[in-house]
Design a protein around this motif. Structure first.
Motif, PDB file in Angstrom:
ATOM      1  N   ARG A 179      37.152  40.469  38.937  1.00  0.00           N
ATOM      2  CA  ARG A 179      38.498  39.889  39.026  1.00  0.00           C
ATOM      3  C   ARG A 179      38.773  39.364  40.446  1.00  0.00           C
ATOM      4  NH1 ARG A 179      42.383  37.646  35.866  1.00  0.00           N
ATOM      5  NH2 ARG A 179      44.481  38.125  36.577  1.00  0.00           N
ATOM      6  N   TYR A 180      38.463  40.153  41.457  1.00  0.00           N
ATOM      7  CA  TYR A 180      38.816  39.831  42.844  1.00  0.00           C
ATOM      8  C   TYR A 180      37.883  38.757  43.421  1.00  0.00           C
ATOM      9  CZ  TYR A 180      39.755  40.675  47.857  1.00  0.00           C
ATOM     10  OH  TYR A 180      40.081  40.539  49.185  1.00  0.00           O
TER      11      TYR A 180
ATOM     12  N   GLU B  99      36.975  35.918  40.324  1.00  0.00           N
ATOM     13  CA  GLU B  99      38.220  35.360  39.774  1.00  0.00           C
ATOM     14  C   GLU B  99      38.100  35.046  38.285  1.00  0.00           C
ATOM     15  OE1 GLU B  99      38.954  32.214  42.616  1.00  0.00           O
ATOM     16  OE2 GLU B  99      39.958  33.606  43.971  1.00  0.00           O
TER      17      GLU B  99
ATOM     18  N   VAL C 163      42.804  48.599  42.382  1.00  0.00           N
ATOM     19  CA  VAL C 163      43.508  47.943  43.493  1.00  0.00           C
ATOM     20  C   VAL C 163      44.389  48.944  44.242  1.00  0.00           C
ATOM     21  CG1 VAL C 163      45.306  46.244  43.984  1.00  0.00           C
ATOM     22  CG2 VAL C 163      43.397  45.629  42.509  1.00  0.00           C
ATOM     23  N   LYS C 164      45.073  49.796  43.494  1.00  0.00           N
ATOM     24  CA  LYS C 164      45.937  50.818  44.120  1.00  0.00           C
ATOM     25  C   LYS C 164      45.124  51.764  45.008  1.00  0.00           C
ATOM     26  CE  LYS C 164      50.288  50.405  42.783  1.00  0.00           C
ATOM     27  NZ  LYS C 164      51.308  50.226  43.832  1.00  0.00           N
TER      28      LYS C 164
ATOM     29  N   GLU D  12      44.050  49.911  48.158  1.00  0.00           N
ATOM     30  CA  GLU D  12      45.207  49.749  49.047  1.00  0.00           C
ATOM     31  C   GLU D  12      45.494  51.052  49.803  1.00  0.00           C
ATOM     32  OE1 GLU D  12      46.656  47.050  49.740  1.00  0.00           O
ATOM     33  OE2 GLU D  12      48.804  47.264  50.112  1.00  0.00           O
TER      34      GLU D  12
ATOM     35  N   LEU E 152      42.877  51.653  52.439  1.00  0.00           N
ATOM     36  CA  LEU E 152      43.070  50.796  53.616  1.00  0.00           C
ATOM     37  C   LEU E 152      44.247  51.281  54.473  1.00  0.00           C
ATOM     38  CD1 LEU E 152      42.560  47.280  51.943  1.00  0.00           C
ATOM     39  CD2 LEU E 152      40.953  48.463  53.439  1.00  0.00           C
TER      40      LEU E 152
ATOM     41  N   ASP F  91      43.386  31.363  39.671  1.00  0.00           N
ATOM     42  CA  ASP F  91      43.338  31.810  41.068  1.00  0.00           C
ATOM     43  C   ASP F  91      44.722  32.245  41.547  1.00  0.00           C
ATOM     44  OD1 ASP F  91      40.890  30.815  40.675  1.00  0.00           O
ATOM     45  OD2 ASP F  91      40.928  29.305  42.255  1.00  0.00           O
TER      46      ASP F  91
ATOM     47  N   ASP G 119      47.304  33.086  39.679  1.00  0.00           N
ATOM     48  CA  ASP G 119      47.712  34.283  38.933  1.00  0.00           C
ATOM     49  C   ASP G 119      47.124  35.537  39.567  1.00  0.00           C
ATOM     50  OD1 ASP G 119      49.018  32.666  37.199  1.00  0.00           O
ATOM     51  OD2 ASP G 119      47.521  32.795  35.581  1.00  0.00           O
ATOM     52  N   ILE G 120      45.834  35.448  39.909  1.00  0.00           N
ATOM     53  CA  ILE G 120      45.123  36.613  40.471  1.00  0.00           C
ATOM     54  C   ILE G 120      45.730  36.993  41.823  1.00  0.00           C
ATOM     55  CG2 ILE G 120      42.890  37.404  41.398  1.00  0.00           C
ATOM     56  CD1 ILE G 120      41.574  35.710  39.145  1.00  0.00           C
TER      57      ILE G 120
ATOM     58  N   GLU H 180      49.205  38.520  41.295  1.00  0.00           N
ATOM     59  CA  GLU H 180      49.010  39.871  40.750  1.00  0.00           C
ATOM     60  C   GLU H 180      48.634  40.836  41.873  1.00  0.00           C
ATOM     61  OE1 GLU H 180      46.249  41.479  37.076  1.00  0.00           O
ATOM     62  OE2 GLU H 180      45.291  40.322  38.648  1.00  0.00           O
ATOM     63  N   LEU H 181      47.756  40.390  42.761  1.00  0.00           N
ATOM     64  CA  LEU H 181      47.291  41.223  43.869  1.00  0.00           C
ATOM     65  C   LEU H 181      48.428  41.482  44.873  1.00  0.00           C
ATOM     66  CD1 LEU H 181      44.567  42.499  44.713  1.00  0.00           C
ATOM     67  CD2 LEU H 181      44.214  40.541  46.199  1.00  0.00           C
TER      68      LEU H 181
ATOM     69  N   ILE I 263      50.700  44.208  43.500  1.00  0.00           N
ATOM     70  CA  ILE I 263      50.162  45.583  43.449  1.00  0.00           C
ATOM     71  C   ILE I 263      49.769  46.088  44.837  1.00  0.00           C
ATOM     72  CG2 ILE I 263      48.575  47.153  42.223  1.00  0.00           C
ATOM     73  CD1 ILE I 263      47.823  44.807  40.401  1.00  0.00           C
ATOM     74  N   ALA I 264      49.089  45.228  45.601  1.00  0.00           N
ATOM     75  CA  ALA I 264      48.522  45.670  46.881  1.00  0.00           C
ATOM     76  C   ALA I 264      48.719  44.602  47.957  1.00  0.00           C
ATOM     77  CB  ALA I 264      47.043  45.985  46.690  1.00  0.00           C
ATOM     78  N   PRO I 265      49.889  44.559  48.597  1.00  0.00           N
ATOM     79  CA  PRO I 265      50.152  43.500  49.574  1.00  0.00           C
ATOM     80  C   PRO I 265      49.187  43.475  50.763  1.00  0.00           C
ATOM     81  CG  PRO I 265      51.942  45.122  49.503  1.00  0.00           C
ATOM     82  CD  PRO I 265      51.024  45.440  48.383  1.00  0.00           C
ATOM     83  N   GLN I 266      48.740  44.671  51.194  1.00  0.00           N
ATOM     84  CA  GLN I 266      47.827  44.719  52.336  1.00  0.00           C
ATOM     85  C   GLN I 266      46.457  44.119  51.981  1.00  0.00           C
ATOM     86  OE1 GLN I 266      48.057  48.400  54.473  1.00  0.00           O
ATOM     87  NE2 GLN I 266      46.238  47.947  55.690  1.00  0.00           N
ATOM     88  N   LEU I 267      45.985  44.478  50.812  1.00  0.00           N
ATOM     89  CA  LEU I 267      44.700  43.948  50.346  1.00  0.00           C
ATOM     90  C   LEU I 267      44.778  42.429  50.150  1.00  0.00           C
ATOM     91  CD1 LEU I 267      41.791  44.391  49.237  1.00  0.00           C
ATOM     92  CD2 LEU I 267      42.809  44.910  47.026  1.00  0.00           C
TER      93      LEU I 267
ATOM     94  N   ILE J 244      44.004  40.347  53.240  1.00  0.00           N
ATOM     95  CA  ILE J 244      42.631  40.307  53.780  1.00  0.00           C
ATOM     96  C   ILE J 244      41.933  39.027  53.313  1.00  0.00           C
ATOM     97  CG2 ILE J 244      40.351  41.432  53.717  1.00  0.00           C
ATOM     98  CD1 ILE J 244      41.777  44.101  53.490  1.00  0.00           C
TER      99      ILE J 244
ATOM    100  N   LYS K 182      39.217  36.741  51.993  1.00  0.00           N
ATOM    101  CA  LYS K 182      38.048  36.994  51.134  1.00  0.00           C
ATOM    102  C   LYS K 182      36.846  36.279  51.724  1.00  0.00           C
ATOM    103  CE  LYS K 182      40.071  37.030  46.648  1.00  0.00           C
ATOM    104  NZ  LYS K 182      40.159  36.415  45.341  1.00  0.00           N
TER     105      LYS K 182
END
Lengths: 182, 164
Positions: free
Chosen positions: A143-144, A147, A172-173, A176, A179, B4, B6-7, B10-11, B14-18, B21, B23
């Motif tokens: 996913r990351y 994509e 993801v949680k 996070e 990190l 892209d 959407d992903i 979504e990120l 859920i995880a603003p810090q991640l 970063i 890629k």
């Protein structure tokens, strides 16, 4: 050179006169995506090279049985995923213990790896991903990094879209938190 | 591309810090790796195709006229060897304890000269003692009954030799 579409590629593969040529095109089209997918799981280049070779030889042997109703790239990903997991399981059995569970061990390995060139943040992200269960790692990576849609990941892993969304969310949680904690 | 975005959204949720970063691919490969991989795969496939499968090889071996005699001799020797070793396994030499006592007696009497006399005597005495002891045990005699028997039946000289 523009990339050949999968349908034409498969048609060429089914013709004995153009079979090797078509397979060569397939390898050139998908080798990098498949290699990085494998590499993210097995980490080291030498291991990834062994696995990707096995994957592509399996593809050669089984492409004749591929059903055109499915997507070629998810079928390829499925073979690469299974081969990576098989490789990791064999490695664990060989060393009689789980390997790379320790994040510091992975960081040290990556720092010593001549084929790794990442900064501290990237190193930490890799360690966080590697601390996840294998299935969550796969979902997160697809996913990351790749994509992919949940539907395509579902096709690769044979898991429902709902379960994959939950798995990605958990992964993801955890990353996070990993990190933030540092 | 919609996926892209959407992903990424979504990120970010859920995880603003991640999500912040960048890629990037930290792993590297040796020089020209992806240029050479297709050739390496084709080479491996050609090698695998050249390697004959064992059954194909055996079939070829059997149908070739110049090898027929050699194959026939090998098969005959193999079958003969198989039967020879299996016969010995299925019909092993009889165990000593499976022989009837009469058979042993007959054999010993017929070949008496081959045996050591003192050894025969020793074994006979041992067998006699065992049979006497077991006969006494089977009678279930009490100590008193044995004493009475000895007093009544045994002569004095024997009693003196055994008891003193």
């Amino acid at each position: 050179m523009s990339e050949i579409d999968d349908k034409s590629l498969l048609a060429k593969f089914r013709n004995p006169d153009t079979q090797h040529y078509a397979f060569n095109l397939l390898v050139r089209k998908y080798q990098e995506k498949l290699y990085w997918h494998v590499r993210r799981m097995v980490i080291e280049h030498e291991d990834a090279n062994d696995v990707i070779q096995n994957v592509l030889i399996k593809v050669w042997k089984n492409l004749g049985n591929f059903r055109e109703g499915s997507k070629l790239y998810t079928w390829l990903y499925r073979i690469a995923t299974n081969e990576s997991l098989t490789f990791l399981n064999k490695k664990k059995k060989k060393f009689f213990a789980p390997i790379d569970d320790d994040e510091s061990d992975l960081s040290n390995r990556l720092k010593a790896d001549p084929f790794f060139d990442g900064d501290e943040v990237t190193l930490k992200l890799k360690a966080a991903i590697h601390a996840l269960p294998e299935k969550q790692q796969l979902v997160f990576n697809m996913r990351y990094y790749d994509e992919m849609t949940y539907e395509d990941i579902s096709d690769v892993l044979g898991t429902s879209v709902g379960a994959l969304k939950a798995s990605y969310h958990h992964a993801v949680k955890k990353i996070e938190k990993f990190l933030k904690d540092d | 591309m919609k996926t892209d975005k959407d992903i990424l959204q979504e990120l970010q949720q859920i995880a603003p810090q991640l999500a912040k970063i960048e890629k990037k691919q930290p792993y590297q490969v040796p020089a020209n790796y992806f240029e050479e991989l297709p050739q390496a795969i084709q080479k491996e496939i050609s090698l695998q195709n050249q390697r004959p499968k064992i059954w194909e090889w055996l079939y070829q071996l059997i149908v070739q006229p110049q090898y027929r005699l050699a194959v026939a001799v090998f098969v005959a020797v193999f079958i003969a060897g198989f039967y020879y070793f299996n016969y010995n396994t299925m019909n092993p030499a009889p165990e000593f304890n499976q022989l009837a006592l009469e058979e042993m007696d007959t054999y010993i009497n017929d070949n008496l000269d081959d045996f050591d006399e003192s050894l025969l005597l020793e074994n006979s005495m041992a067998m006699l003692d065992e049979s006497t002891e077991s006969a006494v045990e089977e009678m279930e005699l009490t100590d008193e009954e044995i004493e009475d028997y000895l007093i009544d039946e045994a002569d004095d000289q024997f009693l003196e030799e055994e008891l003193l």
